[in-house]
Design a protein around this motif. Structure first.
Motif, mmCIF file in Angstrom:
data_model
loop_
_atom_site.group_PDB
_atom_site.id
_atom_site.type_symbol
_atom_site.label_atom_id
_atom_site.label_comp_id
_atom_site.label_asym_id
_atom_site.label_seq_id
_atom_site.Cartn_x
_atom_site.Cartn_y
_atom_site.Cartn_z
ATOM 1 N N HIS A 1 0.848 -1.189 0.000
ATOM 2 C CA HIS A 1 0.000 0.000 0.000
ATOM 3 C C HIS A 1 0.888 1.245 0.000
ATOM 4 C CE1 HIS A 1 -2.513 3.138 1.976
ATOM 5 N NE2 HIS A 1 -3.442 2.613 1.203
ATOM 6 N N PHE A 2 0.558 2.202 -0.854
ATOM 7 C CA PHE A 2 1.252 3.494 -0.894
ATOM 8 C C PHE A 2 0.190 4.566 -1.015
ATOM 9 C CE2 PHE A 2 2.922 6.958 -3.589
ATOM 10 C CZ PHE A 2 3.936 7.423 -2.758
ATOM 11 N N GLU A 3 0.293 5.589 -0.204
ATOM 12 C CA GLU A 3 -0.681 6.682 -0.227
ATOM 13 C C GLU A 3 0.042 7.982 0.097
ATOM 14 O OE1 GLU A 3 -4.369 7.832 2.627
ATOM 15 O OE2 GLU A 3 -4.432 5.843 1.715
ATOM 16 N N MET A 4 -0.222 9.018 -0.701
ATOM 17 C CA MET A 4 0.415 10.308 -0.460
ATOM 18 C C MET A 4 -0.394 11.416 -1.116
ATOM 19 S SD MET A 4 4.330 11.431 -1.308
ATOM 20 C CE MET A 4 5.088 10.738 0.143
ATOM 21 N N ARG A 5 -0.350 12.590 -0.500
ATOM 22 C CA ARG A 5 -0.963 13.786 -1.085
ATOM 23 C C ARG A 5 0.092 14.516 -1.907
ATOM 24 N NH1 ARG A 5 -5.843 14.783 0.475
ATOM 25 N NH2 ARG A 5 -6.632 13.877 2.378
ATOM 26 N N PHE A 6 -0.357 15.098 -3.016
ATOM 27 C CA PHE A 6 0.526 15.855 -3.899
ATOM 28 C C PHE A 6 -0.128 17.189 -4.230
ATOM 29 C CE2 PHE A 6 1.500 11.417 -4.604
ATOM 30 C CZ PHE A 6 2.896 11.406 -4.616
ATOM 31 N N LEU B 1 7.266 8.585 -7.995
ATOM 32 C CA LEU B 1 7.264 7.834 -6.738
ATOM 33 C C LEU B 1 6.542 6.501 -6.886
ATOM 34 C CD1 LEU B 1 6.762 10.613 -4.044
ATOM 35 C CD2 LEU B 1 8.837 9.319 -4.570
ATOM 36 N N CYS B 2 5.451 6.484 -7.648
ATOM 37 C CA CYS B 2 4.743 5.220 -7.868
ATOM 38 C C CYS B 2 5.598 4.260 -8.689
ATOM 39 C CB CYS B 2 3.404 5.468 -8.551
ATOM 40 S SG CYS B 2 2.172 6.086 -7.392
ATOM 41 N N ALA B 3 6.333 4.765 -9.662
ATOM 42 C CA ALA B 3 7.214 3.906 -10.454
ATOM 43 C C ALA B 3 8.260 3.253 -9.560
ATOM 44 C CB ALA B 3 7.878 4.710 -11.567
ATOM 45 N N GLU B 4 8.839 4.024 -8.658
ATOM 46 C CA GLU B 4 9.817 3.461 -7.716
ATOM 47 C C GLU B 4 9.164 2.445 -6.790
ATOM 48 O OE1 GLU B 4 12.061 6.432 -5.629
ATOM 49 O OE2 GLU B 4 12.607 7.450 -7.489
ATOM 50 N N ARG B 5 7.973 2.765 -6.306
ATOM 51 C CA ARG B 5 7.276 1.865 -5.393
ATOM 52 C C ARG B 5 6.943 0.544 -6.090
ATOM 53 N NH1 ARG B 5 8.169 1.998 -0.736
ATOM 54 N NH2 ARG B 5 8.275 4.201 -1.049
ATOM 55 N N LEU B 6 6.456 0.607 -7.327
ATOM 56 C CA LEU B 6 6.137 -0.611 -8.070
ATOM 57 C C LEU B 6 7.375 -1.494 -8.224
ATOM 58 C CD1 LEU B 6 3.845 0.956 -10.806
ATOM 59 C CD2 LEU B 6 3.116 -0.681 -9.055
ATOM 60 N N ALA C 1 9.986 -1.585 -6.270
ATOM 61 C CA ALA C 1 10.296 -2.148 -4.947
ATOM 62 C C ALA C 1 9.346 -3.287 -4.587
ATOM 63 C CB ALA C 1 10.229 -1.049 -3.887
ATOM 64 N N TRP C 2 8.133 -3.261 -5.109
ATOM 65 C CA TRP C 2 7.148 -4.307 -4.835
ATOM 66 C C TRP C 2 7.311 -5.529 -5.731
ATOM 67 C CZ3 TRP C 2 2.101 -0.899 -4.696
ATOM 68 C CH2 TRP C 2 2.111 -0.112 -3.539
ATOM 69 N N GLY C 3 8.305 -5.519 -6.617
ATOM 70 C CA GLY C 3 8.533 -6.675 -7.481
ATOM 71 C C GLY C 3 7.899 -6.559 -8.851
ATOM 72 N N ILE C 4 7.492 -5.378 -9.241
ATOM 73 C CA ILE C 4 7.015 -5.122 -10.602
ATOM 74 C C ILE C 4 8.104 -4.275 -11.250
ATOM 75 C CG2 ILE C 4 5.159 -4.166 -12.027
ATOM 76 C CD1 ILE C 4 3.298 -4.521 -9.579
ATOM 77 N N PRO C 5 9.095 -4.925 -11.877
ATOM 78 C CA PRO C 5 10.323 -4.230 -12.283
ATOM 79 C C PRO C 5 10.124 -3.202 -13.388
ATOM 80 C CG PRO C 5 10.511 -6.625 -12.605
ATOM 81 C CD PRO C 5 9.114 -6.331 -12.162
ATOM 82 N N TYR C 6 11.038 -2.230 -13.387
ATOM 83 C CA TYR C 6 11.098 -1.247 -14.470
ATOM 84 C C TYR C 6 11.177 -1.964 -15.811
ATOM 85 C CZ TYR C 6 12.256 2.425 -11.072
ATOM 86 O OH TYR C 6 12.224 3.308 -10.037
ATOM 87 N N ALA C 7 10.656 -1.318 -16.843
ATOM 88 C CA ALA C 7 10.746 -1.789 -18.231
ATOM 89 C C ALA C 7 9.973 -3.088 -18.486
ATOM 90 C CB ALA C 7 12.201 -1.931 -18.680
ATOM 91 N N THR C 8 9.010 -3.408 -17.626
ATOM 92 C CA THR C 8 8.106 -4.526 -17.922
ATOM 93 C C THR C 8 6.764 -3.942 -18.352
ATOM 94 O OG1 THR C 8 7.311 -4.675 -15.631
ATOM 95 C CG2 THR C 8 9.213 -6.048 -16.228
ATOM 96 N N GLU C 9 5.976 -4.741 -19.017
ATOM 97 C CA GLU C 9 4.670 -4.259 -19.475
ATOM 98 C C GLU C 9 3.810 -3.793 -18.306
ATOM 99 O OE1 GLU C 9 0.567 -5.833 -21.589
ATOM 100 O OE2 GLU C 9 2.390 -7.001 -21.883
#
Length: 163
Positions: free
Chosen positions: A20-25, A38-43, A45-53
């Protein structure tokens, strides 16, 4: 993919989120960019790697919903809230803004080529497995627009049925 423009808060029964990630912007273009990054980094870290579909699709969904909150849901001095939850098979993106009178409408088709905008929800509709909106909780002004993306199973090719 299905859309839910009438305001249901639930689509599929989602399990308790594993992440779970939640933040105000700030409701600015800078806030929308920061939300996407920030969501890209969080994903990742959660095991959904960069450059995947899955990663690229989810990052684009976050970018479009955050940009819509800034462009169409902005009230000066008020932030938007982004919530990202990963479940066993689904990732859900929710963006809450403070303008309830400007509701998202599904697109009837692509906008005219000479229009600069109008493609955000068309992208969301094409990329998400489900999307929709509901009024902000507690009677506060605003709305939450959400999109769900079903993560492909290991070895599965998205869009191809497995026996």
């Amino acid at each position: 993919m299905t859309s839910n423009p009438v305001g249901d808060t639930q689509t599929a029964q989602l399990s308790h989120p594993s992440h779970h990630f939640e933040m105000r912007f700030s409701s600015t273009p800078r806030g929308a960019r920061l939300a996407r990054r920030l969501c890209a980094e969080r994903l990742h870290a959660w095991g959904i790697p960069y450059a995947t579909e899955a990663h690229d699709t989810l990052a684009l969904l976050v970018a479009e919903l955050a940009a819509n909150a800034v462009r169409h849901g902005r009230v000066p001095g008020r932030d938007f809230l982004l919530r990202l939850t990963a479940h066993a098979e689904t990732v859900r993106v929710e963006v809450t803004d403070t303008r309830g009178e400007r509701l998202p409408e599904p697109t009837a088709g692509p906008p005219a080529l000479d229009r600069a905008g109008g493609r955000g929800l068309l992208l969301v509709e094409c990329l998400a497995d489900r999307w929709g909106w509901f009024p902000r909780a507690g009677g506060a002004p605003g709305k939450t627009v959400w999109a769900e993306y079903d993560r492909p199973r290991a070895g599965a090719v998205r869009g191809v049925s497995q026996p």
